[in-house]
Design a protein around this motif. Structure first.
Motif, short mmCIF file in Angstrom:
data_model
loop_
_atom_site.label_atom_id
_atom_site.label_comp_id
_atom_site.label_asym_id
_atom_site.label_seq_id
_atom_site.Cartn_x
_atom_site.Cartn_y
_atom_site.Cartn_z
N THR A 15 0.81 -0.99 0.09
CA THR A 15 -0.17 -0.44 0.09
C THR A 15 1.05 1.02 0.36
N ALA A 38 -5.40 13.19 -1.42
CA ALA A 38 -6.87 12.49 -1.59
C ALA A 38 -7.12 12.21 -2.96
N ALA A 41 -4.32 8.78 -3.08
CA ALA A 41 -5.57 7.72 -2.71
C ALA A 41 -6.10 7.29 -3.48
N GLU A 42 -6.96 8.31 -4.44
CA GLU A 42 -8.00 7.52 -4.84
C GLU A 42 -7.00 6.62 -6.30
N VAL A 46 -6.31 3.21 -3.05
CA VAL A 46 -6.64 2.82 -1.52
C VAL A 46 -7.84 4.44 -0.83
N SER A 47 -7.91 4.26 -0.01
CA SER A 47 -8.81 4.90 1.39
C SER A 47 -8.39 6.48 1.36
N ARG A 48 -8.62 7.26 1.84
CA ARG A 48 -7.63 8.55 2.27
C ARG A 48 -7.79 8.42 3.74
N GLY A 49 -7.95 7.32 4.74
CA GLY A 49 -8.14 6.84 6.03
C GLY A 49 -6.55 6.25 5.73
#
Length: 204
Positions: A15, A38, A41-42, A46-49
């Motif tokens: 990741t 953001a 991540a997109e 993967v998620s922003r978290g």
């Protein structure tokens, strides 16, 4: 892509790598403004978290991407060195080294780094992070060039000629950002290689 059966540590490493590679791609293709956590991540899927788990701030993400870029370039340099090792001693070998150094400054890695440098010039917080990294990268890149050329860096003339080669490479990389400068660059590589080889290896 990681699978549910992979160890957690391996998935985490995968990741992180996807995020770093996505950051480089965003910087090189879309510029600084678009390379947000953001968006990265997109692009990495993967998620922003999850992204913020690895890189709590955008500065952390950008700094990590710069380090990853440099490590990637050093891996490429090692592979190039193995190829160059098979080239006979002479101006041909010097030209192969110079060409490799210069081409590294026309890659997406350089274009991504350029976005960071430009923004850091106007951002004191980011600049404080980047300047020490760049100094470290510069020292290592210089040492790699010295090793590839096979010269004695304690000789002031050799030291400055190697640094001039790296500075030339950076300048030619800048010239290639907006337009394809490859034809002119090829001529400069040939001319500078001959000049450099004569200066470094001509009998005293």
């Amino acid at each position: 892509m990681a699978t549910p059966h992979e160890p957690k540590q391996d998935r985490s490493r995968a990741t992180r790598q996807r995020l770093l590679e996505a950051t480089i791609d965003c910087l090189a293709e879309m510029g600084w403004a678009a390379a947000t956590v953001a968006v990265v991540a997109e692009r990495a899927g993967v998620s922003r978290g999850a992204a913020q788990h690895h890189f709590p701030t955008r500065e952390d993400l950008i700094t990590g991407a710069l380090e990853y870029m440099f490590d990637t370039r050093m891996d490429q340099a090692k592979a190039e060195a193995q190829t160059i090792a098979g080239v006979d001693e002479g101006v041909g070998r010097t030209e192969a080294v110079v060409a490799g150094l210069i081409e590294s400054y026309t890659s997406p890695l350089f274009k991504a780094a350029l976005q960071v440098w430009t923004h850091a010039a106007a951002d004191p917080v980011l600049r404080e992070r980047i300047v020490p990294l760049e100094a470290k990268f510069g020292r290592i890149a210089h040492r790699r060039a010295v090793e590839a050329l096979g010269v004695d860096d304690t000789d002031p003339v050799a030291h400055h000629l190697v640094q001039a080669t790296l500075d030339l490479a950076r300048g030619l990389g800048l010239a290639d950002v907006l337009t394809d400068d490859s034809a002119r660059r090829k001529e400069i590589v040939q001319q500078w290689s001959a000049t450099l080889h004569s200066a470094l290896f001509a009998p005293s």
